[in-house]
Scaffold this motif. Structure first.
Motif, PDB file in Angstrom:
ATOM      1  N   ASP A 159       3.386   6.440  -7.331  1.00  0.00           N
ATOM      2  CA  ASP A 159       4.642   5.800  -7.683  1.00  0.00           C
ATOM      3  C   ASP A 159       4.411   4.303  -7.867  1.00  0.00           C
ATOM      4  O   ASP A 159       3.465   3.734  -7.316  1.00  0.00           O
ATOM      5  CB  ASP A 159       5.695   6.032  -6.589  1.00  0.00           C
ATOM      6  N   PRO A 160       5.279   3.618  -8.613  1.00  0.00           N
ATOM      7  CA  PRO A 160       5.110   2.169  -8.779  1.00  0.00           C
ATOM      8  C   PRO A 160       5.157   1.446  -7.433  1.00  0.00           C
ATOM      9  O   PRO A 160       6.005   1.749  -6.595  1.00  0.00           O
ATOM     10  CB  PRO A 160       6.308   1.766  -9.645  1.00  0.00           C
ATOM     11  N   GLN A 161       4.256   0.511  -7.229  1.00  0.00           N
ATOM     12  CA  GLN A 161       4.244  -0.275  -6.001  1.00  0.00           C
ATOM     13  C   GLN A 161       5.145  -1.493  -6.120  1.00  0.00           C
ATOM     14  O   GLN A 161       5.552  -2.064  -5.114  1.00  0.00           O
ATOM     15  CB  GLN A 161       2.826  -0.736  -5.645  1.00  0.00           C
ATOM     16  N   LEU A 162       5.445  -1.922  -7.326  1.00  0.00           N
ATOM     17  CA  LEU A 162       6.311  -3.071  -7.538  1.00  0.00           C
ATOM     18  C   LEU A 162       7.155  -2.815  -8.779  1.00  0.00           C
ATOM     19  O   LEU A 162       6.629  -2.470  -9.832  1.00  0.00           O
ATOM     20  CB  LEU A 162       5.476  -4.345  -7.738  1.00  0.00           C
TER      21      LEU A 162
ATOM     22  N   THR B 271       0.840  -1.192   0.000  1.00  0.00           N
ATOM     23  CA  THR B 271       0.000   0.000   0.000  1.00  0.00           C
ATOM     24  C   THR B 271       0.876   1.243   0.000  1.00  0.00           C
ATOM     25  O   THR B 271       1.829   1.327   0.784  1.00  0.00           O
ATOM     26  CB  THR B 271      -0.912   0.024   1.248  1.00  0.00           C
ATOM     27  N   THR B 272       0.560   2.193  -0.876  1.00  0.00           N
ATOM     28  CA  THR B 272       1.241   3.484  -0.889  1.00  0.00           C
ATOM     29  C   THR B 272       0.195   4.581  -0.991  1.00  0.00           C
ATOM     30  O   THR B 272      -0.943   4.330  -1.380  1.00  0.00           O
ATOM     31  CB  THR B 272       2.228   3.611  -2.072  1.00  0.00           C
ATOM     32  N   ALA B 273       0.597   5.795  -0.661  1.00  0.00           N
ATOM     33  CA  ALA B 273      -0.326   6.925  -0.706  1.00  0.00           C
ATOM     34  C   ALA B 273      -0.005   7.859  -1.871  1.00  0.00           C
ATOM     35  O   ALA B 273      -0.305   9.041  -1.826  1.00  0.00           O
ATOM     36  CB  ALA B 273      -0.271   7.683   0.611  1.00  0.00           C
TER      37      ALA B 273
END
Length: 183
Positions: free
Chosen positions: A37-40, A32-34
């Motif tokens: 941007d790429p998470q993976l 989880t990000t806010a």
């Protein structure tokens, strides 16, 4: 020293280092990000002509069967009632698991007017657009014509070089400004 990290009150989640292989996680993983941007990010520093980086989706079944769904990618979003909806899918399916004659199927679905519609079905014997017979137009664009090939979804009429077909029916083909009846 055991190369295992246990998580949870009952050690029900483990992160394991597998020698010369990498890490193994025995449960679901959520990132989880806010931000956007790429998470993976997968990076391969290999310099040969083989494929890399690579994602393998392996359904490791002890009893594989015809028509098993072997992988699904769901693209989710929320509607204005804050309900999570799988708005688009890509899924793969076995059609024949017999050794030496394996067949597979890949299907692309999207939502239109509140319903999931099968847009593309790549089967062992054919590639089908609009398998469910929805009222959807089909268009192929060329370098200089946005309607090089056009199928009118409502009635199956075909246009070559145009987006509208004055007369309807499967035997009617409109070419440029003229209508040609075949059959």
């Amino acid at each position: 020293d055991s190369a295992v990290i246990n998580f949870g009150a009952d050690n029900d989640v483990t992160l394991t280092h597998v020698h010369n292989t990498g890490l193994s996680l025995n449960d679901n993983l959520t990132i989880t990000t806010a931000d956007n941007d790429p998470q993976l990010t997968l990076i391969s520093t290999d310099t040969d002509a083989s494929a890399g980086p690579r994602i393998n989706m392996h359904r490791d079944s002890s009893s594989p069967a015809d028509d098993d769904v072997i992988g699904l990618i769901a693209f989710q979003g929320e509607n204005d009632a804050s309900e999570v909806i799988d708005l688009s899918f890509i899924f793969a399916q076995t059609k024949d698991v017999t050794d030496g004659t394996e067949d597979s199927n890949m299907i692309f679905q999207t939502y239109s007017n509140g319903a999931a519609l099968e847009r593309i079905n790549i089967s062992p014997t054919e590639t089908v657009f609009n398998e469910g017979s929805a009222d959807l137009d089909f268009r192929v664009e060329s370098d200089n014509n946005t309607n090089a090939f056009f199928v009118q979804g409502a009635d199956g009429a075909i246009g070559l070089g145009r987006s509208t077909v004055a007369q309807s029916g499967y035997n009617n083909i409109a070419i440029g400004g003229a209508l040609s009846t075949t059959g």
